[in-house]
Design a protein around this motif. Sequence first.
Motif, short mmCIF file in Angstrom:
data_model
loop_
_atom_site.label_atom_id
_atom_site.label_comp_id
_atom_site.label_asym_id
_atom_site.label_seq_id
_atom_site.Cartn_x
_atom_site.Cartn_y
_atom_site.Cartn_z
N GLN A 91 -14.02 -2.37 -10.50
CA GLN A 91 -12.97 -3.37 -10.56
C GLN A 91 -12.75 -4.03 -9.20
OE1 GLN A 91 -12.58 -0.05 -11.10
NE2 GLN A 91 -11.45 0.34 -13.00
N GLU A 92 -11.98 -5.12 -9.25
CA GLU A 92 -11.58 -5.79 -8.02
C GLU A 92 -10.58 -4.92 -7.26
OE1 GLU A 92 -8.51 -9.33 -7.23
OE2 GLU A 92 -10.34 -10.03 -8.20
N VAL A 93 -10.69 -4.89 -5.95
CA VAL A 93 -9.84 -4.04 -5.13
C VAL A 93 -9.11 -4.91 -4.10
CG1 VAL A 93 -9.76 -2.08 -3.55
CG2 VAL A 93 -11.45 -2.13 -5.38
N SER A 94 -7.80 -4.72 -3.98
CA SER A 94 -7.03 -5.52 -3.04
C SER A 94 -6.04 -4.64 -2.28
CB SER A 94 -6.27 -6.64 -3.76
OG SER A 94 -5.32 -6.09 -4.67
N LEU A 95 -5.70 -5.09 -1.09
CA LEU A 95 -4.71 -4.43 -0.25
C LEU A 95 -3.68 -5.48 0.14
CD1 LEU A 95 -3.71 -2.02 1.49
CD2 LEU A 95 -5.24 -2.83 3.30
N GLN A 96 -2.47 -5.34 -0.40
CA GLN A 96 -1.42 -6.32 -0.16
C GLN A 96 -0.86 -6.18 1.25
OE1 GLN A 96 -0.53 -8.71 -2.26
NE2 GLN A 96 -1.74 -8.03 -4.02
N LEU A 97 -0.42 -7.32 1.81
CA LEU A 97 0.20 -7.31 3.13
C LEU A 97 1.43 -6.41 3.15
CD1 LEU A 97 0.47 -8.41 6.02
CD2 LEU A 97 1.70 -10.39 5.08
N SER A 98 2.13 -6.34 2.04
CA SER A 98 3.33 -5.50 1.96
C SER A 98 2.99 -4.02 1.87
CB SER A 98 4.17 -5.90 0.75
OG SER A 98 3.41 -5.78 -0.45
N SER A 99 1.69 -3.68 1.71
CA SER A 99 1.29 -2.28 1.53
C SER A 99 0.65 -1.69 2.79
CB SER A 99 0.31 -2.16 0.37
OG SER A 99 0.91 -2.58 -0.84
N VAL A 100 0.81 -2.38 3.92
CA VAL A 100 0.26 -1.87 5.18
C VAL A 100 1.39 -1.71 6.18
CG1 VAL A 100 -1.94 -3.02 4.75
CG2 VAL A 100 -0.24 -4.13 6.20
N ASP A 101 1.15 -0.83 7.16
CA ASP A 101 2.10 -0.68 8.26
C ASP A 101 1.85 -1.78 9.29
OD1 ASP A 101 3.51 1.46 7.33
OD2 ASP A 101 2.28 2.96 8.36
N LEU A 102 2.91 -2.43 9.72
CA LEU A 102 2.78 -3.47 10.73
C LEU A 102 2.54 -2.84 12.10
CD1 LEU A 102 5.67 -5.87 9.64
CD2 LEU A 102 3.22 -6.17 9.26
N PRO A 103 1.91 -3.57 13.03
CA PRO A 103 1.70 -3.03 14.38
C PRO A 103 3.02 -2.60 15.01
CG PRO A 103 0.43 -5.04 14.07
CD PRO A 103 1.30 -4.89 12.85
N GLY A 104 3.02 -1.42 15.60
CA GLY A 104 4.24 -0.90 16.19
C GLY A 104 5.11 -0.14 15.22
N GLY A 105 4.68 -0.06 13.93
CA GLY A 105 5.43 0.69 12.94
C GLY A 105 6.72 0.02 12.51
N ALA A 106 6.83 -1.30 12.67
CA ALA A 106 8.05 -2.01 12.28
C ALA A 106 8.25 -1.95 10.78
CB ALA A 106 7.98 -3.46 12.75
N GLN A 107 9.49 -1.66 10.37
CA GLN A 107 9.85 -1.58 8.95
C GLN A 107 10.73 -2.79 8.61
OE1 GLN A 107 8.65 0.74 6.86
NE2 GLN A 107 7.53 1.72 8.55
N ARG A 108 10.12 -3.82 8.05
CA ARG A 108 10.85 -5.04 7.69
C ARG A 108 10.07 -5.80 6.64
NH1 ARG A 108 7.94 -8.96 10.05
NH2 ARG A 108 6.81 -8.50 11.99
N ARG A 109 10.71 -6.83 6.11
CA ARG A 109 10.05 -7.68 5.13
C ARG A 109 8.98 -8.52 5.83
NH1 ARG A 109 12.60 -8.46 0.24
NH2 ARG A 109 11.59 -10.50 0.06
N ARG A 110 7.86 -8.75 5.12
CA ARG A 110 6.79 -9.55 5.69
C ARG A 110 7.16 -11.03 5.64
NH1 ARG A 110 6.46 -4.27 5.91
NH2 ARG A 110 4.34 -3.44 6.03
N THR A 111 6.85 -11.74 6.70
CA THR A 111 7.20 -13.15 6.80
C THR A 111 5.93 -14.00 6.80
OG1 THR A 111 7.13 -13.10 9.22
CG2 THR A 111 9.23 -12.54 8.16
N ALA A 112 6.15 -15.33 6.82
CA ALA A 112 5.01 -16.26 6.88
C ALA A 112 4.22 -16.07 8.17
CB ALA A 112 5.51 -17.69 6.76
N GLU A 113 4.90 -15.68 9.23
CA GLU A 113 4.20 -15.42 10.50
C GLU A 113 3.28 -14.22 10.38
OE1 GLU A 113 5.25 -14.63 15.24
OE2 GLU A 113 6.85 -14.93 13.76
N ASP A 114 3.72 -13.19 9.67
CA ASP A 114 2.86 -12.02 9.44
C ASP A 114 1.62 -12.42 8.64
OD1 ASP A 114 4.59 -10.21 10.73
OD2 ASP A 114 5.81 -10.05 8.91
N GLU A 115 1.80 -13.33 7.68
CA GLU A 115 0.66 -13.77 6.86
C GLU A 115 -0.35 -14.51 7.73
OE1 GLU A 115 -0.20 -16.46 2.85
OE2 GLU A 115 1.85 -16.00 3.48
N ILE A 116 0.12 -15.30 8.68
CA ILE A 116 -0.78 -16.04 9.56
C ILE A 116 -1.58 -15.09 10.45
CG2 ILE A 116 -0.87 -17.68 11.49
CD1 ILE A 116 1.59 -19.05 10.25
N LYS A 117 -0.94 -13.97 10.83
CA LYS A 117 -1.57 -13.03 11.76
C LYS A 117 -2.27 -11.85 11.05
CE LYS A 117 1.74 -13.95 15.48
NZ LYS A 117 2.75 -13.34 16.39
#
Length: 278
Positions: free
Chosen positions: A81-107
């Motif tokens: 099957q197709e396999v995907s990893l959502q941006l919301s399912s990864v830890d952000l650099p530095g371990g920040a716990q927050r909602r993902r923004t358009a800036e996160d999508e760009i980076k």
Amino acid sequence: MVCVGDRIDTDMQEGFLRGHGTQVLDGQLVATECGLVERVNKLVSVRPLRQRYSAALGDIVIGRVTEVAGKRWRLDIGARQEVSLQLSSVDLPGGAQRRRTAEDEIKMRTIFKEGDLLSAEVQSLHADGSIALHTRSAKYGKLTGGDLLYVPAALVKRQKHHFTNLTTMGITMILGCNGMVWLAPTHEGSSAAASSTSAPEQTAAKAPASAAEREAVSKAANAVRLLASLSMNISPASLLNVCKVCAERGVQAKDMLTASFIGAMLEEESQQRLQTSL
């Protein structure tokens, strides 16, 4: 393990149910595929050795990023099957716990980019057959500075720990349920407990690997290849057993895949199984 036409023993069972890869001929259950016999209560089936990986919830897998699109990464883990990893399912650099923004999508490519190898866990299986992964733990993430091996997924059983620090060899081992095995030098000073909770790239040696570390990884890699060639289950215990026999016979890493050493391993395995049966 059985081949096509082999009889599957059912004498010890009071009745049985014919499962996938089997057929009843003349009142006997025979295999219609080459693979491993699996028994679940009265259901007897044969799981083929060579097949695409079929994911299950909670599986630890290793995959390579093939595309960055939208708010997700697409990965190749050898699945149907197709396999995907959502941006919301990864830890952000530095371990920040927050909602993902358009800036996160760009980076997104600063986290994972095309060609990166990473470890993850199967989070969910969707109705259309697609697979969703997550890396919301410090032990998951990008893999660097090691060796990747491909083996039949049927040879890797689900176990309690898929991240293992082989302290006697000084390497870290990740067993992917999808048949991908990762071997890398263990960072000096790390412990077995730390290796199960730290990201693999943090446990790998930061400096270039020494000759001894490369020798240890090569020996472990050839042990995995040898086990796969003999269709034997791959686990930390079986790998260490191969390396033990290798050390006892004074065999170097480059000679572990020769016919003479493979024959020695078969002899050792047959003796161990005979002692167990007695």
